[in-house]
Write a protein that holds these residues in place. Sequence first.
Motif, PDB file in Angstrom:
ATOM      1  N   SER A 126      -1.196 -10.585   5.840  1.00  0.00           N
ATOM      2  CA  SER A 126      -0.691 -10.174   7.150  1.00  0.00           C
ATOM      3  C   SER A 126      -1.624 -10.579   8.296  1.00  0.00           C
ATOM      4  CB  SER A 126      -0.522  -8.652   7.171  1.00  0.00           C
ATOM      5  OG  SER A 126      -1.756  -8.045   6.826  1.00  0.00           O
ATOM      6  N   PRO A 136      -1.179 -10.700  -0.485  1.00  0.00           N
ATOM      7  CA  PRO A 136      -0.253  -9.669   0.006  1.00  0.00           C
ATOM      8  C   PRO A 136      -0.744  -8.260  -0.367  1.00  0.00           C
ATOM      9  CG  PRO A 136       0.903 -11.358  -1.288  1.00  0.00           C
ATOM     10  CD  PRO A 136      -0.559 -11.571  -1.492  1.00  0.00           C
ATOM     11  N   GLN A 137      -0.340  -7.282   0.434  1.00  0.00           N
ATOM     12  CA  GLN A 137      -0.842  -5.916   0.265  1.00  0.00           C
ATOM     13  C   GLN A 137      -0.578  -5.356  -1.142  1.00  0.00           C
ATOM     14  OE1 GLN A 137      -1.471  -2.418   3.114  1.00  0.00           O
ATOM     15  NE2 GLN A 137       0.736  -2.438   2.856  1.00  0.00           N
ATOM     16  N   ASN A 138       0.627  -5.569  -1.677  1.00  0.00           N
ATOM     17  CA  ASN A 138       0.927  -5.010  -3.004  1.00  0.00           C
ATOM     18  C   ASN A 138       0.087  -5.646  -4.111  1.00  0.00           C
ATOM     19  OD1 ASN A 138       2.978  -2.794  -3.101  1.00  0.00           O
ATOM     20  ND2 ASN A 138       4.057  -4.217  -1.756  1.00  0.00           N
ATOM     21  N   GLU A 139      -0.156  -6.957  -3.983  1.00  0.00           N
ATOM     22  CA  GLU A 139      -1.015  -7.601  -4.990  1.00  0.00           C
ATOM     23  C   GLU A 139      -2.435  -7.029  -4.930  1.00  0.00           C
ATOM     24  OE1 GLU A 139      -1.178 -11.923  -4.928  1.00  0.00           O
ATOM     25  OE2 GLU A 139      -2.956 -11.935  -6.229  1.00  0.00           O
ATOM     26  N   ASP A 153       4.891  -5.272   1.906  1.00  0.00           N
ATOM     27  CA  ASP A 153       4.121  -6.494   2.132  1.00  0.00           C
ATOM     28  C   ASP A 153       4.440  -7.013   3.526  1.00  0.00           C
ATOM     29  OD1 ASP A 153       2.696  -6.720  -0.216  1.00  0.00           O
ATOM     30  OD2 ASP A 153       4.317  -7.749  -1.271  1.00  0.00           O
ATOM     31  N   TYR A 194       3.803 -10.395   6.147  1.00  0.00           N
ATOM     32  CA  TYR A 194       3.321 -11.778   6.193  1.00  0.00           C
ATOM     33  C   TYR A 194       3.204 -12.209   7.639  1.00  0.00           C
ATOM     34  CZ  TYR A 194       4.306 -11.711   1.248  1.00  0.00           C
ATOM     35  OH  TYR A 194       4.302 -11.371  -0.071  1.00  0.00           O
TER      36      TYR A 194
END
Length: 433
Positions: free
Chosen positions: A289, A355-358, A426, A428
């Motif tokens: 992000s 990405p945030q979830n990863e 997530d 981007y």
Amino acid sequence: MEDELPKQWYNIQADMKNKPMPMIHPATKEPLGVDDLAHIFARECCEQELNQTDAWIDIPEEIQEKYRMYRCTPLVRAYELEKALGTPAHIYFKNESVNPLGSHKINSAIAQAYYCKKEGTTNVTTETGAGQWGAALSYAARVYGLECAVYQVKISMQQKPYRSSIMRTFGATVEGSPSMSTRAGKDIITKDPTHPGSLGTAISEAVELATTTPNCKYTLGSVLNHVTLHQTIIGLEAEKQMEKAGEYPDIVIGCFGGGSNFGGISMPFMRHNISGEKNTRFIAAEPASCPKLTKGKFEYDFGDEAGYTPLIPMYTLGHNFKPANIHAGGLRFHGAGAIISQLIKDEMMEAVDIPQNESFKAGMIFARSEGIIPAPESCHAIAAAIREAEKCKETGEEKVILFNLSGHGLMDMTAYDQYINGDLQDYYFEPEK
Ligand SMILES: *Cc1c(COP(=O)(O)O)cnc(C)c1O
């Protein structure tokens, strides 16, 4: 333990083939000198900032004494993580979370507060995102008997209310940014009443306070060269500790906000790449992000929203960029420091965006194997390390991977709850926005 503590910081500027371009005064368009910067920062820090000749800078005995309270920090081989991943890679992490403030930020907070005190400053001010820098500076200010005022990014203050309590416990005043207490804050709120705040807005407010208050100096927790210099204590210790373990890293990884913990762990190892002895890869892990290194432009830009700071030659998404409200508050900064920006340009290092979830998925795997809950920022470094470890699994290579665990996540359990409940989004980077 004590005799392992490095007595000098490593200044990579002295060894860089292409020096970072100078910071520019926005009005005169001239390169900045120590005198220009010394209005805002402690003079000694300004000298360190612009020092391109001395590779080694002595750590004053008074600072070493404070470092000894919690250093050397452990270097840990993550056997359980290796097992969980089934990778032949050797994964090591430097644990900067095990000091009372919970992140690497204290390494520079102590140094900056010391130099302010030494030159007769009575007040210090700063910005903070998630609050790690604010907490570290509040404590360091207390240690040296300085008054401390912190502008905390409003959204982070709401996400992590206990960090403001920590700062107040150490005696600091804390204000959410943008606030109505400065010209810059008022202007931002007038334009956008629901502005969630960013490190850029908070820096504007803190710089304004420092320049309008007698005997008050501004301090910064990242981005600038002298901050990264102080953080090289991490990599210098790690180098000695790796040597004891009989290994040398093939890959060094750090998460990336403004570059101080990444630079801190990387630069001491990078000096052996510069001299041609080694060929280590260095990977900065930034959030998808807020991807200034992978998707930003290299240009002169301000370090803050209002445009009070000098123009810095950097990879940037633009100083008006409003990062999404990810939990890794310490990575929500639009630009990268001048040294790192030059190193990326010269292909001395790489960057990946996560990405945030990863990042939280990686943090969960790490927590469940090593028993440490990592800061959301640090999760990005872990995710990048896991990507590399999985590649080793495919190729069967026993690479040595070293990453910096920049802080713990015990103040970030709301974020972990959201991840566990499947509620994390997530975000981007969208260039057209
Ligand atoms: C502030 C912070 C970061 C990001 O800042 P850098 O200067 O890029 O290191 C990363 N991790 C933690 C725990 C932080 O507090």
